[in-house]
Write a protein that holds these residues in place. Sequence first.
Motif, PDB file in Angstrom:
ATOM      1  N   GLU A  64      28.771  32.242  33.972  1.00  0.00           N
ATOM      2  CA  GLU A  64      29.465  30.788  34.284  1.00  0.00           C
ATOM      3  C   GLU A  64      29.866  30.802  35.425  1.00  0.00           C
ATOM      4  O   GLU A  64      29.305  32.550  35.935  1.00  0.00           O
ATOM      5  N   TRP A  65      30.035  30.236  36.485  1.00  0.00           N
ATOM      6  CA  TRP A  65      29.712  30.393  37.561  1.00  0.00           C
ATOM      7  C   TRP A  65      31.315  29.410  37.738  1.00  0.00           C
ATOM      8  O   TRP A  65      31.478  28.757  38.171  1.00  0.00           O
ATOM      9  N   GLU A  66      32.003  30.141  38.961  1.00  0.00           N
ATOM     10  CA  GLU A  66      33.379  30.357  39.052  1.00  0.00           C
ATOM     11  C   GLU A  66      34.180  29.881  38.454  1.00  0.00           C
ATOM     12  O   GLU A  66      34.741  28.684  38.510  1.00  0.00           O
ATOM     13  N   ASP A  96      21.391  36.943  56.557  1.00  0.00           N
ATOM     14  CA  ASP A  96      22.365  36.708  56.794  1.00  0.00           C
ATOM     15  C   ASP A  96      22.373  35.900  55.346  1.00  0.00           C
ATOM     16  O   ASP A  96      23.751  35.681  54.191  1.00  0.00           O
ATOM     17  N   ASP A  97      21.667  35.328  54.512  1.00  0.00           N
ATOM     18  CA  ASP A  97      21.075  34.470  53.245  1.00  0.00           C
ATOM     19  C   ASP A  97      20.877  36.200  52.756  1.00  0.00           C
ATOM     20  O   ASP A  97      21.545  35.056  51.863  1.00  0.00           O
ATOM     21  N   TYR A  98      21.186  36.504  52.180  1.00  0.00           N
ATOM     22  CA  TYR A  98      21.066  37.603  51.713  1.00  0.00           C
ATOM     23  C   TYR A  98      22.245  38.332  50.975  1.00  0.00           C
ATOM     24  O   TYR A  98      22.523  38.007  49.985  1.00  0.00           O
ATOM     25  N   THR A  99      22.810  38.411  52.432  1.00  0.00           N
ATOM     26  CA  THR A  99      24.327  38.484  52.640  1.00  0.00           C
ATOM     27  C   THR A  99      25.212  37.833  51.605  1.00  0.00           C
ATOM     28  O   THR A  99      25.947  37.712  50.559  1.00  0.00           O
ATOM     29  N   ALA A 100      24.910  36.728  52.013  1.00  0.00           N
ATOM     30  CA  ALA A 100      25.822  35.198  51.498  1.00  0.00           C
ATOM     31  C   ALA A 100      25.277  35.363  50.096  1.00  0.00           C
ATOM     32  O   ALA A 100      26.338  34.914  49.269  1.00  0.00           O
ATOM     33  N   ILE A 101      24.022  35.406  49.919  1.00  0.00           N
ATOM     34  CA  ILE A 101      23.358  34.965  48.442  1.00  0.00           C
ATOM     35  C   ILE A 101      24.570  36.830  47.506  1.00  0.00           C
ATOM     36  O   ILE A 101      24.655  36.393  46.420  1.00  0.00           O
ATOM     37  N   ARG A 130      26.813  37.872  48.085  1.00  0.00           N
ATOM     38  CA  ARG A 130      28.571  38.155  48.309  1.00  0.00           C
ATOM     39  C   ARG A 130      28.956  37.155  47.098  1.00  0.00           C
ATOM     40  O   ARG A 130      29.777  36.702  46.124  1.00  0.00           O
ATOM     41  N   ASP A 131      27.784  35.568  46.943  1.00  0.00           N
ATOM     42  CA  ASP A 131      28.418  34.595  46.273  1.00  0.00           C
ATOM     43  C   ASP A 131      28.025  35.368  44.614  1.00  0.00           C
ATOM     44  O   ASP A 131      28.973  34.516  44.158  1.00  0.00           O
ATOM     45  N   PHE A 146      28.886  40.914  32.289  1.00  0.00           N
ATOM     46  CA  PHE A 146      28.568  41.496  33.912  1.00  0.00           C
ATOM     47  C   PHE A 146      29.458  40.889  34.916  1.00  0.00           C
ATOM     48  O   PHE A 146      29.367  39.460  34.419  1.00  0.00           O
ATOM     49  N   GLY A 147      30.285  40.980  35.630  1.00  0.00           N
ATOM     50  CA  GLY A 147      30.581  39.421  36.663  1.00  0.00           C
ATOM     51  C   GLY A 147      31.911  40.193  37.520  1.00  0.00           C
ATOM     52  O   GLY A 147      31.896  41.623  37.691  1.00  0.00           O
ATOM     53  N   LYS A 148      32.911  39.555  37.583  1.00  0.00           N
ATOM     54  CA  LYS A 148      34.385  39.281  39.104  1.00  0.00           C
ATOM     55  C   LYS A 148      34.317  40.483  38.534  1.00  0.00           C
ATOM     56  O   LYS A 148      35.125  41.590  39.092  1.00  0.00           O
TER      57      LYS A 148
END
Length: 191
Positions: free
Chosen positions: A91-93, A154-159, A161-162, A186-188
């Motif tokens: 599941e994504w979002e 920065d991309d690694y941090t954003a990935i 986080r996503d 596993f998830g939010k």
Amino acid sequence: MNEMNNRCEFYDFISKFFSVEDLFTLFSLLIAAFALFITYQNSKLTRKHYLATVYPKLTMDLITDEVRLSLRIILKNKGLGPAVLSGFTLEWEGERISANGLLRELQQKHYTNFSYHVHSFAGDSAMAVGEDTTVLAIEPLNTLSTENNSDINDDYTAITRDVLSKLRIKGNYCSIIEPKPETVDFGKTNV
């Protein structure tokens, strides 16, 4: 003296219906029935204990390496018995998504400096004790340029986080011996 008369009366009453041999037979049958009951209960407890000692326990762990800028979600069998995997959902979002859909979603976010791998679980498969499988792997394409490249950092941090805020993975499994379904998640909700 009165107590002695009571015993004799009881013996006289019983002896009207049963002989001494019949009483021994009856008591022997009662003892045998009780022994069978105890044996049956013991075998039930032994089976429960056996099933508990060979039951799988699957977990999903997030492993990040901030030096190499890699992220992995690993499925591990930490139980004492083999597991039968019977399906995973991504599941994504909050929306159900396929493995390819997840790859497209991550790549659309301009994270093109990274390679992505999502394990596709097709049908039922088995997982041995101590075995682990990488469910999701994200690594930089060029590991030599990650140390001084702030865009990749920065991309690694954003990935990361996503993945931690938007991705949820649910898997169903059971024991080979007793097909009682379990779920690994596993998830939010558990980060």
